[in-house]
Design an enzyme around this catalytic site. Structure first.
Site, PDB file in Angstrom:
ATOM      1  N   SER A   2     -12.723   2.221  -2.994  1.00  0.00           N
ATOM      2  CA  SER A   2     -12.461   3.897  -3.231  1.00  0.00           C
ATOM      3  C   SER A   2     -14.219   4.332  -3.358  1.00  0.00           C
ATOM      4  O   SER A   2     -14.627   4.583  -2.431  1.00  0.00           O
ATOM      5  CB  SER A   2     -11.744   4.009  -4.678  1.00  0.00           C
ATOM      6  OG  SER A   2     -11.353   5.329  -4.721  1.00  0.00           O
ATOM      7  N   LYS A  41      -2.159   8.571  -6.330  1.00  0.00           N
ATOM      8  CA  LYS A  41      -3.032   9.695  -6.392  1.00  0.00           C
ATOM      9  C   LYS A  41      -3.299   9.890  -4.862  1.00  0.00           C
ATOM     10  O   LYS A  41      -3.573   8.783  -4.033  1.00  0.00           O
ATOM     11  CB  LYS A  41      -4.225   9.483  -6.993  1.00  0.00           C
ATOM     12  CG  LYS A  41      -5.148   8.237  -6.977  1.00  0.00           C
ATOM     13  CD  LYS A  41      -6.225   8.298  -7.925  1.00  0.00           C
ATOM     14  CE  LYS A  41      -7.051   7.089  -7.916  1.00  0.00           C
ATOM     15  NZ  LYS A  41      -6.428   5.826  -8.452  1.00  0.00           N
TER      16      LYS A  41
END
Length: 622
Positions: free
Chosen positions: A175, A448
């Protein structure tokens, strides 16, 4: 360490001459040198052995990766606690073993594999190579693998797991972490990240089969096996079509003169955000040219985390000024999170916090639901969720508007699982978030998603422009209506686990054993909740409603003045995070007074509870 393998003739002879004098370490070194077929990482261990660096060898080889809030995550490099070819093969073998036990139709339904664009030359390690090895382990065992032919946003993997009916999926990504890191994120058949007990059972299975199987190193299977399919076009088309379910003002979008700048932070987001804007009827956002293409070195930013604010958004803001674009949207490198900045009337930029964006998203998603729901729709059947360290603004909106609000433990894995449970029970979930700029608009993806959040914020800004309002002005209006929620969130870096443990244990024995602080500076503490131990002083039986999570540290203090503050360790980085929020009732709108009170409380919290100078903590801005 797993207990598989024993010294064999040739390698053990080599080891005798280079014994560390520690039987456990000797065995771990032998295992690594016997099993690792990556020349670069193998040489890293050989070099440490030759140089007599036994302490570092022990750190690298005598512990294993464990599941945190976002799966397995660590630095790339040699060692059983690092991300590398061998540990990814071991992890996938453990997952195969666990899935084979749990799904009789595993070899019919298959498995999804996606990856971002990270890489490290010194370890001959890249996300794509790790993804190929993940696929190889499964293909060699006759499991069909849906392997994306190019890099994709993280949300595409959980989306594909559900769309394709796969039993599970893996995304190779770290990420927004520093460039040295990589990770291994696992999704269950429900499209949510795995939670307990799956994570613990998978770790057990990994330890039962640490020696690579025949075929596990054959990364070419991805190119030759008839069991490999490329889901890219099908999933991308389907995702963009599903995205239009949360598009409510397409006619405004088509006519809009509002310009947007998008940065993908050297990651995967550019192509997909362009397609998402097209799906909503927008002109494509203006890309930041220096950052639109993948770059594993993240060469234009000090860290690839848009959450760090204006300092890392510099190129985006200057381009926006040049192009006359009032709104900047920034997706992190794997496009699962979103930062937003808006130019104000005085020419300055406001970078919204995750909690402020959640207030806007919460208002927007509920307003759109209310305008479009059927006449017999029951608002009590509607839900929004947030992690417990996030703003309580959704709770305030829910109390006034009549819908339901729930909290989960930190980490979107808890949100995804709970949302799936609610959907299975006939509930409608509009929105969920975590304060670290992670947003879930709608329920097509149970994680998300920065791609969908980017285009929803664009539609919101377009609609508000028609009302002669900016995002910042609407935020003030939301706070005036539902009560100001002023928050401060930051972190300290701490690389010593013993120091972290000592800080939290001190709080648990403040005035004696199992005796928490009753005040912090001038501020009285009303309640204490310790999710690590399962204690909550506000409950009649003193047991926390949220499940205990002993693998991480987290203590929440509710103060007499209405402030809620949490101290916790990060599940992905060497950080102690703090979160504090003042929640005011509607009508109590003296923001300056609230901010001053919050600032003083946070200062006391840091000095008294964290003692940064004494404990050698480094503040995020240092």
């Amino acid at each position: 360490m797993g207990d598989c393998g024993a010294p064999g003739d040739v390698n053990s002879n080599v080891l005798v001459a280079r014994s560390t004098g520690d039987a456990q370490l000797d065995k771990a070194v032998w295992q690594w040198l016997s099993w690792d077929k990556n020349q670069k990482t193998k040489e890293q261990i050989e070099s440490l052995l030759q140089d007599g660096k036994h302490k570092e060898l022990r750190e690298r080889l005598c512990c294993r990766l464990s599941f945190g809030t976002a799966g397995l995550r660590s630095a790339m490099g040699a060692g059983f606690c690092y991300i590398n070819d061998l540990t990814v093969i071991q992890s996938t073998q453990g997952i195969y073993k666990y899935l084979e036990r749990n799904f009789s139709d595993f070899k019919q339904r298959g498995f999804v594999v996606g990856y971002d664009t990270r890489g490290q030359v010194t370890s001959n390690c890249s996300s794509k190579k790790l993804a190929k090895l993940t696929a190889a382990v499964l293909l060699a065992k006759d499991v069909p693998v849906h392997f994306f032919s190019t890099y994709v946003p993280t949300p595409f993997v959980p989306y594909a797991v559900q769309q394709l009916g796969a039993v599970a999926g893996v995304m190779i990504t770290a990420s927004h972490n520093r460039k040295e890191d990589n990770g291994y994120k696992v999704y269950w058949e429900n499209g949510a990240q795995i939670t307990s007990p799956h994570d613990k059972e998978i770790i057990k299975c990994i330890e039962e089969c640490v020696e690579p199987w025949t075929g596990s190193w054959n990364e070419n299977l991805v190119d030759t096996s008839p069991l490999r399919q490329d889901p890219l076009k099908k999933i991308c088309d389907s995702y963009m079509e599903d995205l239009t379910k949360i598009c409510y003002h397409r006619e405004l979008n088509v006519q809009s003169s509002l310009k947007f700048v998008h940065t993908s932070f050297h990651g995967v987001g550019h192509d997909y955000v362009q397609l998402a804007f097209k799906a909503f009827g927008f002109q494509p956002p203006i890309p930041v040219p220096e950052q639109k293409d993948p770059d594993p070195d993240f060469s234009t930013v000090k860290c690839p985390n848009p959450e760090e604010g204006e300092s890392v958004l510099e190129l985006s803001l200057r381009l926006a000024e040049k192009e006359g674009a009032r709104v900047v949207v920034a997706t992190d490198p794997d496009a699962d999170r979103l930062a937003v900045a808006e130019q104000q009337e005085n020419g300055c930029w406001k970078v919204f916090t995750g909690n402020e964006l959640a207030a806007l998203f919460g208002w927007w998603m509920f307003s759109c639901w209310k305008e479009n729901c059927s006449p017999d729709a029951d608002v009590r059947n509607v839900y929004m969720l947030a992690t417990t360290v996030s703003s309580k603004i959704l709770r305030a909106i829910a109390l006034k508007e009549g819908f339901q609000f729930e909290e989960t433990l930190p980490g979107f894995k808890w949100i995804g699982s709970r949302v799936k449970n609610l959907l299975d029970n006939g509930k409608e979930v509009l929105f969920a978030f975590e304060e670290s700029i992670g947003f879930m608009c709608g329920t097509s993806v149970l994680d998300k998603d920065g791609v969908s959040a980017a285009v929803v914020i664009a539609e919101m800004a377009t609609y508000l422009q028609g009302q002669s309002l900016t995002l910042a002005q609407k935020l003030v209006d939301i706070y005036e209506t539902y009560g100001y929620h002023i928050s401060k969130t930051s972190y300290f870096l701490c690389y010593d686990p013993a120091t972290i443990k000592r800080i939290f244990e001190r709080l648990r024995s403040w005035g004696g054993p199992q005796c928490y602080p009753r005040s912090c500076g001038l501020y009285s503490i009303l309640h204490v909740r310790d999710v690590t131990t399962g204690y909550d002083s506000s409950q009649p039986d003193q047991r926390a409603v949220l499940p205990a999570s002993r693998s991480s540290q987290m203590i929440t203090f509710t103060f007499q003045n209405g402030c809620v503050a949490t101290l916790r360790t990060s599940g992905t980085e060497p950080k102690i995070k703090y979160y504090a929020e003042m929640c005011a009732l509607p009508g109590l709108s003296d923001r300056a007074v609230l901010e001053e009170e919050l600032q003083k409380l946070v200062e006391a919290l840091i000095e008294e509870f964290l003692e940064p100078a004494k404990n050698g903590l480094t503040w995020r801005c240092a």
